[in-house]
Scaffold this motif. Structure first.
Motif, short mmCIF file in Angstrom:
data_model
loop_
_atom_site.label_atom_id
_atom_site.label_comp_id
_atom_site.label_asym_id
_atom_site.label_seq_id
_atom_site.Cartn_x
_atom_site.Cartn_y
_atom_site.Cartn_z
N UNK A 154 6.76 -72.13 5.72
CA UNK A 154 6.82 -72.72 7.06
C UNK A 154 8.21 -72.55 7.66
N UNK A 155 9.23 -72.72 6.81
CA UNK A 155 10.60 -72.52 7.29
C UNK A 155 10.76 -71.09 7.82
N UNK A 156 10.22 -70.12 7.08
CA UNK A 156 10.31 -68.72 7.52
C UNK A 156 9.57 -68.52 8.84
N UNK A 157 8.42 -69.16 8.97
CA UNK A 157 7.65 -69.02 10.21
C UNK A 157 8.42 -69.61 11.39
N UNK A 158 8.99 -70.80 11.19
CA UNK A 158 9.70 -71.46 12.29
C UNK A 158 10.94 -70.66 12.68
N UNK A 159 11.61 -70.06 11.69
CA UNK A 159 12.79 -69.24 11.98
C UNK A 159 12.37 -67.96 12.70
N UNK A 160 11.21 -67.43 12.31
CA UNK A 160 10.72 -66.18 12.89
C UNK A 160 10.22 -66.33 14.31
N UNK A 161 9.80 -67.53 14.67
CA UNK A 161 9.31 -67.76 16.05
C UNK A 161 10.07 -68.93 16.66
N UNK A 162 11.39 -68.77 16.89
CA UNK A 162 12.15 -69.92 17.38
C UNK A 162 11.63 -70.39 18.74
N UNK A 163 11.54 -71.69 18.91
CA UNK A 163 11.14 -72.24 20.21
C UNK A 163 9.64 -72.23 20.45
N UNK A 164 8.86 -71.64 19.56
CA UNK A 164 7.44 -71.50 19.89
C UNK A 164 6.71 -72.85 19.80
N UNK A 165 7.11 -73.72 18.86
CA UNK A 165 6.47 -75.03 18.79
C UNK A 165 6.77 -75.83 20.06
N UNK A 166 8.02 -75.79 20.51
CA UNK A 166 8.41 -76.51 21.73
C UNK A 166 7.66 -75.98 22.94
N UNK A 167 7.49 -74.64 23.00
CA UNK A 167 6.74 -74.04 24.11
C UNK A 167 5.28 -74.46 24.08
#
Ligand SMILES: [Zn+2]
Length: 256
Positions: free
Chosen positions: A88-101
């Motif tokens: 999950x850490x790798x995913x969040x780093x790979x798609x920065x800002x996508x959860x906020x968007x």
């Protein structure tokens, strides 16, 4: 939001939206909050729910990187520690800002207002499979990918509670999202099966907490559903229009 106690050390809060679950686990004078409710009022009252129940907040965990499970920092402040699986850490780093968007899009769509935007900041990558200390006890972390490319299930051995993320939902059929796959999803269900058998309570990512017998029945239905894809029928209890749409997307992904 509905809050139930499933063990003296485990509370489960279920959001009014998507029935997204938030599980609060205590040992001694520490408590972790796993995943999050969705609506602003629910997030606002969460710290008081912990305080009134005698669960001293220590940190946040998230079962996977989908935005609707990552909102704990809106309740406990942007500095709250957040532990996730390495995947999950790798995913969040790979798609920065996508959860906020994604959260902003959801809020726009449903006319929801929030006091502040979601800032993911830094997360702590936890080795999975592995153990995580909480008070006098240890949580077990198990890999749980296939719904998405990332994720973990959390087993609470002293309470016999399994928090499995977006699997085994009584409300939602298996959803193969971007990054997920049928093979990985089936492998996760096989990995979860002995944990479900050990559990008194299974907390799915969406839907009410289940006893072990019901969760095992859903697990078998889900294996049959996935194996039949792109054909097959939806389980009767999960055949609403929303589930038909998920099914169509699954069929397309499996055929691709
Ligand atoms: Zn979800």
């Amino acid at each position: 939001m509905r809050v139930v106690s499933v063990h003296e050390d485990v509370l489960v809060a279920t959001s009014a939206f998507w029935k997204t679950t938030c599980t609060i686990v205590r040992s001694g004078d520490e408590a972790f909050v796993i995943d999050s409710p969705v609506l602003p009022e629910e997030l606002d009252v969460l710290p008081a729910v912990l305080e009134q129940s005698g669960f001293p907040f220590t940190g946040l965990l998230a079962t996977h990187g989908d935005w609707d499970h990552l909102l704990g920092r809106l309740a406990f402040g942007s500095g709250a520690p957040l532990g996730v699986a390495e995947t999950t850490s790798a995913r969040l780093t790979g798609e920065p800002g996508s959860a906020a968007r994604a959260l902003r899009d959801f809020d726009d769509e449903h006319y929801v207002e929030r006091a502040q935007p979601l800032a993911m900041g830094s997360v702590e990558a936890l080795p999975v499979p592995g153990h995580l200390g909480l008070g006098d006890h240890e949580l077990e972390l198990h890999p749980a990918d296939g719904h998405t490319a990332d994720g973990m299930a959390v087993f609470v051995p002293w309470a016999h509670v399994l928090v499995c993320g977006d699997y085994l939902s009584p409300r939602e059929i298996p959803m193969i999202s971007e990054g997920g796959s049928r093979a990985a999803y089936l492998a996760t269900l096989r990995r979860l099966e002995p944990l479900v058998a050990r559990a008194a309570t299974v907390v799915p990512g969406h839907g009410e907490p289940l006893d072990s017998v019901r969760a095992l029945a859903i697990l078998r239905e889900d294996v049959a559903y996935l194996e039949a894809l792109p054909e097959g029928k939806l389980p009767l209890a999960r055949s609403t229009a929303a589930q038909q749409r998920i099914h169509a997307a699954n069929a397309e992904r499996v055929a691709a």
